[in-house]
Design a protein around this motif. Sequence first.
Motif, PDB file in Angstrom:
ATOM      1  N   PRO A 129      30.736  35.594  55.262  1.00 58.07           N
ATOM      2  CA  PRO A 129      31.721  35.060  53.903  1.00 58.07           C
ATOM      3  C   PRO A 129      31.351  36.572  53.551  1.00 58.07           C
ATOM      4  N   VAL A 130      30.544  36.959  53.534  1.00 55.29           N
ATOM      5  CA  VAL A 130      29.680  38.295  52.469  1.00 55.29           C
ATOM      6  C   VAL A 130      30.676  39.461  52.943  1.00 55.29           C
ATOM      7  N   VAL A 131      31.067  40.009  53.797  1.00 58.56           N
ATOM      8  CA  VAL A 131      31.680  40.542  54.562  1.00 58.56           C
ATOM      9  C   VAL A 131      33.498  40.586  54.137  1.00 58.56           C
ATOM     10  N   ALA A 132      32.928  39.534  54.394  1.00 52.47           N
ATOM     11  CA  ALA A 132      34.937  38.935  54.196  1.00 52.47           C
ATOM     12  C   ALA A 132      35.149  38.465  52.382  1.00 52.47           C
ATOM     13  N   PHE A 133      34.654  39.051  51.094  1.00 51.84           N
ATOM     14  CA  PHE A 133      34.631  38.210  50.291  1.00 51.84           C
ATOM     15  C   PHE A 133      35.462  39.216  49.431  1.00 51.84           C
ATOM     16  N   PRO A 134      36.386  38.487  48.757  1.00 46.82           N
ATOM     17  CA  PRO A 134      38.021  39.486  48.323  1.00 46.82           C
ATOM     18  C   PRO A 134      36.909  40.109  46.519  1.00 46.82           C
ATOM     19  N   PHE A 135      35.770  40.892  46.794  1.00 47.90           N
ATOM     20  CA  PHE A 135      35.119  41.596  45.835  1.00 47.90           C
ATOM     21  C   PHE A 135      36.417  42.049  44.771  1.00 47.90           C
ATOM     22  N   GLU A 136      37.550  43.239  45.556  1.00 47.76           N
ATOM     23  CA  GLU A 136      38.389  43.983  44.810  1.00 47.76           C
ATOM     24  C   GLU A 136      39.052  42.970  44.253  1.00 47.76           C
ATOM     25  N   ASP A 137      39.629  41.773  44.383  1.00 48.84           N
ATOM     26  CA  ASP A 137      40.279  40.799  43.449  1.00 48.84           C
ATOM     27  C   ASP A 137      39.564  40.415  42.203  1.00 48.84           C
ATOM     28  N   ILE A 138      38.416  40.647  42.048  1.00 51.51           N
ATOM     29  CA  ILE A 138      37.305  39.540  40.810  1.00 51.51           C
ATOM     30  C   ILE A 138      37.267  40.934  39.843  1.00 51.51           C
ATOM     31  N   TYR A 139      38.145  40.531  38.684  1.00 51.00           N
ATOM     32  CA  TYR A 139      38.405  41.361  37.764  1.00 51.00           C
ATOM     33  C   TYR A 139      37.155  40.667  36.596  1.00 51.00           C
ATOM     34  N   ILE A 140      36.091  41.485  35.746  1.00 54.01           N
ATOM     35  CA  ILE A 140      35.744  41.213  35.287  1.00 54.01           C
ATOM     36  C   ILE A 140      35.868  41.499  33.669  1.00 54.01           C
ATOM     37  N   ASP A 141      36.534  42.524  33.599  1.00 51.08           N
ATOM     38  CA  ASP A 141      37.616  42.500  32.764  1.00 51.08           C
ATOM     39  C   ASP A 141      38.490  42.969  32.537  1.00 51.08           C
ATOM     40  N   ARG A 142      39.410  43.501  31.831  1.00 49.20           N
ATOM     41  CA  ARG A 142      40.803  44.588  31.962  1.00 49.20           C
ATOM     42  C   ARG A 142      40.558  46.007  32.765  1.00 49.20           C
ATOM     43  N   ARG A 143      39.131  46.266  32.060  1.00 45.39           N
ATOM     44  CA  ARG A 143      39.154  48.046  32.834  1.00 45.39           C
ATOM     45  C   ARG A 143      38.018  47.814  34.274  1.00 45.39           C
ATOM     46  N   HIS A 144      37.454  46.568  34.436  1.00 46.70           N
ATOM     47  CA  HIS A 144      36.252  46.950  35.758  1.00 46.70           C
ATOM     48  C   HIS A 144      36.401  46.247  36.050  1.00 46.70           C
ATOM     49  N   ILE A 145      36.637  46.090  37.487  1.00 44.67           N
ATOM     50  CA  ILE A 145      36.284  45.228  38.620  1.00 44.67           C
ATOM     51  C   ILE A 145      34.682  44.645  39.128  1.00 44.67           C
ATOM     52  N   LEU A 146      35.042  42.926  39.753  1.00 45.63           N
ATOM     53  CA  LEU A 146      33.784  42.761  40.711  1.00 45.63           C
ATOM     54  C   LEU A 146      33.137  44.814  41.472  1.00 45.63           C
ATOM     55  N   HIS A 147      31.590  44.699  41.665  1.00 44.77           N
ATOM     56  CA  HIS A 147      31.433  45.744  42.383  1.00 44.77           C
ATOM     57  C   HIS A 147      31.308  45.686  43.507  1.00 44.77           C
ATOM     58  N   THR A 148      32.348  46.313  44.724  1.00 44.02           N
ATOM     59  CA  THR A 148      32.818  46.143  45.924  1.00 44.02           C
ATOM     60  C   THR A 148      31.690  46.849  46.777  1.00 44.02           C
ATOM     61  N   LEU A 149      31.733  45.904  48.133  1.00 48.53           N
ATOM     62  CA  LEU A 149      30.792  47.461  48.953  1.00 48.53           C
ATOM     63  C   LEU A 149      31.439  47.888  49.486  1.00 48.53           C
ATOM     64  N   THR A 150      30.798  48.940  49.604  1.00 51.36           N
ATOM     65  CA  THR A 150      31.118  50.406  50.794  1.00 51.36           C
ATOM     66  C   THR A 150      31.549  49.724  52.345  1.00 51.36           C
ATOM     67  N   LYS A 151      32.604  50.496  52.924  1.00 52.53           N
ATOM     68  CA  LYS A 151      32.786  50.044  54.055  1.00 52.53           C
ATOM     69  C   LYS A 151      31.360  49.881  55.274  1.00 52.53           C
ATOM     70  N   ARG A 152      30.897  51.824  54.706  1.00 54.63           N
ATOM     71  CA  ARG A 152      29.502  51.415  55.687  1.00 54.63           C
ATOM     72  C   ARG A 152      29.058  50.275  55.454  1.00 54.63           C
ATOM     73  N   ASP A 153      28.757  50.046  53.520  1.00 55.08           N
ATOM     74  CA  ASP A 153      27.446  48.312  54.223  1.00 55.08           C
ATOM     75  C   ASP A 153      27.779  47.188  54.383  1.00 55.08           C
ATOM     76  N   GLN A 154      30.405  47.156  54.798  1.00 55.01           N
ATOM     77  CA  GLN A 154      30.462  45.714  54.596  1.00 55.01           C
ATOM     78  C   GLN A 154      30.185  45.781  56.685  1.00 55.01           C
ATOM     79  N   LYS A 155      30.084  47.255  57.576  1.00 61.93           N
ATOM     80  CA  LYS A 155      29.732  47.237  59.028  1.00 61.93           C
ATOM     81  C   LYS A 155      28.776  46.755  59.274  1.00 61.93           C
ATOM     82  N   ILE A 156      27.449  47.579  58.467  1.00 62.45           N
ATOM     83  CA  ILE A 156      26.311  47.487  58.416  1.00 62.45           C
ATOM     84  C   ILE A 156      26.195  45.624  58.780  1.00 62.45           C
ATOM     85  N   ILE A 157      26.396  45.144  57.103  1.00 66.32           N
ATOM     86  CA  ILE A 157      25.995  43.811  57.058  1.00 66.32           C
ATOM     87  C   ILE A 157      26.402  42.601  58.108  1.00 66.32           C
TER      88      ILE A 157
END
Length: 535
Positions: A129-157
């Motif tokens: 679920p960590v690999v599949a979690f939609p980090f890009e859809d979660i916003y901290i505020d209007r300007r920033h989103i939650l830190h996302t995993l890079t493709k490389r990190d996703q593949k390693i995990i």
Amino acid sequence: MPGAGRREMQEKQLLNRTADKEQRPLPGRSSHVGNLSQPEKKLQEAICVLLVELCERFTFFGIVCNMILFCTVKLGYRNYQAAIVNMCFVGTSMLSPVLVGWLAECLVGRIKLVCICLFLHFLGTALLPVVAFPFEDIYIDRRHILHTLTKRDQKIIFYFALLTASLGIGGIRAIICPLSAYNLEDCGPKELLSFFNWFYWLINLNSAVVFVSISYIQQSVARNLGFLIPFVSVLMAMITIHMVRGEMIYKPKTGSSLLTTFGVIASALKTYYMRYRYFSGGVTNWLDHAKENYGGPYSETQVESTKSLARLFPLFAFQILYRTCIMQIPSGYYLQTMNSNLHFSGFVLPVAAMNVISIVPLLILVPILECINSYLFSSKDAGHSPTIYIVVGQLSAALSVMVAGFSEIHRKHFPQVEQMLSEEVLLVSSMPCFHLAPQYILFGVAEALVTPSCSLLSFWLVPERIRGISMHFLTLFNGAGCFVGAFFVQTAHAGTQGNWFPHLLHEGKLERFFFFLASLMMVNALGFWTIAHRY
């Protein structure tokens, strides 16, 4: 060596204490639990083991069912790469029980190893679920989103999660849910075939539920959180194991092991090639070179057991290509379905739900086969029925892959349309996916005939002391078939520059890959038919 002996002694003492505790009613439980008759206790243990087996299979199929869609859409893999990852995961999950069984015999205690494997399984299904979690859809505020995993990190995990989950699967299948735990020692061939038929019937019923429910959730409802369902499933398995841990830590009978079997073969080969001139006249079988009477280190019982197992090696070898073809269901067939029209009466079918079409024939055929088996085993010609099933099943598998090739040609004649899958727009053929049903049905017929029959022969035709070893070898060859399938995909893609296993199916010739497999499978079926009289 003293440390290993001390560890083994401690393990035996712990198992004995566990058994003693199981014989006394625990506080808070009714006293009749400890006074169960032997048949009732065996039935209770079998039900508990079967429940854990179904939970583990639920987890396994939940990971496999939409892996190709996840790899191509979420991780950006090419089609052939996603197919290879899927087949390698299935192959590793098949081979890991053999590895874990060897570790339990030689290096680590069974109770410790169960805990380690449960932790690995839990870790793997928790990381998916960590690999599949939609980090890009979660916003901290209007300007920033939650830190996302890079493709490389996703593949390693992702790879680490698949590896740990597959190793955990090995512990559950090898230690908690081996076939020996179902107390089949006193069963005849008719009862064994009936057991294997209904055993695989239950497993396939479980997988049908997974392919319909989990695949829909992963694809349409919560595409990024679908891997949470395998995580919940493994929690169910862990709770079940904790509740009945005394009955599930199965202790096999001593007397033979994988190491002994490999040792007999290695010793016989070494003696045969180094001193064959001196023994060629007095030895009827090359494995006899490993006997103590002929200068080998192994007893007559060990060598004779290995000889009965070696008799099954041709049967195992002919299963490799069959398993390679069966692995087209979650790879080549899945890609065909994903690139077909999934709309049905305003509803978008899950891609993996088409797998249910291959399961339905098995669910229907098992009761019919039970009636046929009752007649065959009551006649004098009973011994040939399992091999007949295998030959017919392998021919059905060859026909299935051939039909898949013609279906691919037919699919490309339809105009292309846009289709939404996991919030991604794909260009697919307008051919309804149900046109692919015949190839799925033929594979379902093949599985209903081949798998229970091979399990019966592998279990029945060897002495009782090495039945577990025989099933390990069948698993080894089935796992090898998955890796051979991955090798074929990689070779076909590289050798034809992506033409035989293309990323865009309408621009390639996937049907040629299917025709190639069908020709190999036909030769495989005819080859097994020529040796079927041995069994």
